[in-house]
Design a protein around this motif. Structure first.
Motif, mmCIF file in Angstrom:
data_model
loop_
_atom_site.group_PDB
_atom_site.id
_atom_site.type_symbol
_atom_site.label_atom_id
_atom_site.label_comp_id
_atom_site.label_asym_id
_atom_site.label_seq_id
_atom_site.Cartn_x
_atom_site.Cartn_y
_atom_site.Cartn_z
ATOM 1 N N UNK A 1 0.819 -1.218 0.000
ATOM 2 C CA UNK A 1 0.000 0.000 0.000
ATOM 3 C C UNK A 1 0.854 1.271 0.000
ATOM 4 N N UNK A 2 0.239 2.366 -0.453
ATOM 5 C CA UNK A 2 0.930 3.648 -0.473
ATOM 6 C C UNK A 2 1.169 4.166 0.934
ATOM 7 N N UNK A 3 2.088 5.127 1.049
ATOM 8 C CA UNK A 3 2.431 5.668 2.364
ATOM 9 C C UNK A 3 2.996 7.071 2.222
ATOM 10 N N UNK A 4 3.002 7.796 3.329
ATOM 11 C CA UNK A 4 3.608 9.123 3.368
ATOM 12 C C UNK A 4 5.076 8.980 3.729
ATOM 13 N N UNK A 5 5.955 9.721 3.030
ATOM 14 C CA UNK A 5 7.400 9.707 3.280
ATOM 15 C C UNK A 5 7.863 11.149 3.422
ATOM 16 N N UNK A 6 8.718 11.417 4.425
ATOM 17 C CA UNK A 6 9.244 12.762 4.620
ATOM 18 C C UNK A 6 10.334 13.043 3.597
ATOM 19 N N UNK A 7 10.196 14.145 2.871
ATOM 20 C CA UNK A 7 11.201 14.550 1.895
ATOM 21 C C UNK A 7 11.998 15.697 2.496
ATOM 22 N N UNK A 8 13.253 15.426 2.861
ATOM 23 C CA UNK A 8 14.086 16.481 3.450
ATOM 24 C C UNK A 8 14.434 17.533 2.403
ATOM 25 N N UNK A 9 14.487 17.150 1.127
ATOM 26 C CA UNK A 9 14.783 18.114 0.071
ATOM 27 C C UNK A 9 13.651 19.123 -0.090
ATOM 28 N N UNK A 10 12.404 18.635 -0.038
ATOM 29 C CA UNK A 10 11.252 19.517 -0.175
ATOM 30 C C UNK A 10 10.785 20.090 1.157
ATOM 31 N N UNK A 11 11.146 19.425 2.248
ATOM 32 C CA UNK A 11 10.743 19.891 3.574
ATOM 33 C C UNK A 11 9.275 19.653 3.865
ATOM 34 N N UNK A 12 8.724 18.591 3.312
ATOM 35 C CA UNK A 12 7.310 18.273 3.543
ATOM 36 C C UNK A 12 7.078 16.792 3.297
ATOM 37 N N UNK A 13 5.864 16.327 3.673
ATOM 38 C CA UNK A 13 5.496 14.940 3.451
ATOM 39 C C UNK A 13 5.106 14.739 1.996
ATOM 40 N N UNK A 14 5.522 13.612 1.418
ATOM 41 C CA UNK A 14 5.238 13.287 0.020
ATOM 42 C C UNK A 14 4.588 11.911 -0.024
ATOM 43 N N UNK A 15 3.512 11.791 -0.812
ATOM 44 C CA UNK A 15 2.825 10.518 -0.926
ATOM 45 C C UNK A 15 3.529 9.630 -1.942
ATOM 46 N N UNK A 16 3.786 8.379 -1.546
ATOM 47 C CA UNK A 16 4.363 7.374 -2.442
ATOM 48 C C UNK A 16 3.249 6.394 -2.759
ATOM 49 N N UNK A 17 2.902 6.249 -4.036
ATOM 50 C CA UNK A 17 1.807 5.367 -4.449
ATOM 51 C C UNK A 17 2.118 3.913 -4.127
ATOM 52 N N UNK A 18 1.035 3.130 -3.954
ATOM 53 C CA UNK A 18 1.195 1.698 -3.763
ATOM 54 C C UNK A 18 1.695 1.045 -5.048
ATOM 55 N N UNK A 19 2.257 -0.138 -4.904
ATOM 56 C CA UNK A 19 2.807 -0.820 -6.073
ATOM 57 C C UNK A 19 2.835 -2.329 -5.834
ATOM 58 N N UNK A 20 2.994 -3.064 -6.913
ATOM 59 C CA UNK A 20 3.125 -4.507 -6.830
ATOM 60 C C UNK A 20 4.586 -4.872 -6.614
ATOM 61 N N UNK A 21 4.818 -5.826 -5.732
ATOM 62 C CA UNK A 21 6.169 -6.312 -5.476
ATOM 63 C C UNK A 21 6.147 -7.834 -5.599
ATOM 64 N N UNK A 22 7.193 -8.367 -6.202
ATOM 65 C CA UNK A 22 7.261 -9.817 -6.402
ATOM 66 C C UNK A 22 7.304 -10.528 -5.051
#
Length: 99
Positions: free
Chosen positions: A74-95
């Motif tokens: 599932x997708x999740x929020x990740x802190x981006x130190x470069x942008x200085x804010x939370x960024x959403x990472x979409x969910x994806x399929x993993x083997x």
């Protein structure tokens, strides 16, 4: 024997060498001096550390149809130190890992 020409060339050579040496030492002194860095946040003598805000609520993602041999992450929020804010990472399929 010393002649006028040899004395004059020694005098001119010493004067030029002194001028070049003074200019070179001034250039080296100017290059070696740098402005001190301010203390980092959270260090003694520095500003208090900045607290990052909590992540936003999870986004609703429409889960695609299952695929054989894969697992949905599932997708999740990740802190981006470069942008200085939370960024959403979409969910994806993993083997799927087989043991």
């Amino acid at each position: 024997m010393l002649t006028r020409r040899s004395i004059l060339s020694l005098f001119v050579g010493a004067t030029v060498a002194a001028a070049v040496g003074t200019a070179a030492s001034t250039a080296v002194d100017a290059q070696s001096w740098t402005e001190p860095r301010p203390p980092r946040p959270g260090r003694p003598g520095g500003p208090p550390p900045r607290r990052r805000p909590p992540p936003p609520h999870p986004r609703f993602e429409r889960r695609p149809r299952p695929r054989p041999g894969f697992v949905w992450v599932p997708g999740r929020w990740v802190w981006s130190s470069r942008r200085g804010r939370w960024v959403w990472v979409d969910g994806h399929w993993r083997r799927r890992r087989f043991r």
